[in-house]
Scaffold this active site. Sequence first.
Site, PDB file in Angstrom:
ATOM      1  N   ILE A   1      83.189  39.806  37.437  1.00  7.19           N
ATOM      2  CA  ILE A   1      82.383  39.796  36.219  1.00  7.19           C
ATOM      3  C   ILE A   1      81.537  38.519  36.189  1.00  7.19           C
ATOM      4  CG2 ILE A   1      83.996  41.239  34.931  1.00  7.19           C
ATOM      5  CD1 ILE A   1      85.009  38.744  33.515  1.00  7.19           C
TER       6      ILE A   1
ATOM      7  N   THR B   1      78.916  36.194  39.823  1.00  8.15           N
ATOM      8  CA  THR B   1      80.220  36.677  39.356  1.00  8.15           C
ATOM      9  C   THR B   1      81.361  35.740  39.744  1.00  8.15           C
ATOM     10  OG1 THR B   1      80.559  38.020  41.334  1.00  8.15           O
ATOM     11  CG2 THR B   1      79.429  39.076  39.479  1.00  8.15           C
ATOM     12  N   ASP B   2      82.493  35.970  39.084  1.00 10.41           N
ATOM     13  CA  ASP B   2      83.704  35.217  39.409  1.00 10.41           C
ATOM     14  C   ASP B   2      84.617  36.084  40.272  1.00 10.41           C
ATOM     15  OD1 ASP B   2      84.887  37.063  37.691  1.00 10.41           O
ATOM     16  OD2 ASP B   2      85.169  35.625  36.064  1.00 10.41           O
ATOM     17  N   MET B   3      85.844  35.658  40.466  1.00 10.55           N
ATOM     18  CA  MET B   3      86.769  36.392  41.339  1.00 10.55           C
ATOM     19  C   MET B   3      87.130  37.770  40.800  1.00 10.55           C
ATOM     20  SD  MET B   3      89.224  33.368  42.801  1.00 10.55           S
ATOM     21  CE  MET B   3      90.209  34.522  43.716  1.00 10.55           C
ATOM     22  N   ALA B   4      86.949  37.979  39.506  1.00 11.61           N
ATOM     23  CA  ALA B   4      87.240  39.290  38.917  1.00 11.61           C
ATOM     24  C   ALA B   4      86.046  40.236  39.006  1.00 11.61           C
ATOM     25  CB  ALA B   4      87.669  39.117  37.458  1.00 11.61           C
TER      26      ALA B   4
END
Length: 132
Positions: A21, A16-19
């Site tokens: 997702i 995942t990324d920082m969001a």
Amino acid sequence: MSAPFIHRLRVYYEDTDMAGIVYYANYLRFIERGRSDWVREIGMDQNAMREEHGIVFAVRRVEADYLAPAKLDDVLVVETVLSEIKGARFIMDQRVLRGDTVLFTAKVVIVVMTLQGRPTKLPATIRALLEK
């Protein structure tokens, strides 16, 4: 068209990324796993193919559509279907789903290459495995 080959996976924090997702490039890793497991499932050994026939598969083109996000801890399904074989290439249609929701689709063009990087036709024995 044959029934799709199914590969299941879970989304981990590293995907995942920082969001929270799934990072867009990781879908390419997910579909690569689906294709790799499909190759094993049909009885093909890519190491033997390289050693005995002097050929390898390489991705030539990917057309991808990102339709909805996957999130941490989702259980995903990668569907893989061989849609076309021609001479030195074949095309795979792939989808990533969460339940009934399609999150990602891709059309992947795979080429058959010599170890020197030149396109070459599929040997008949390997083509037969792909077509079964």
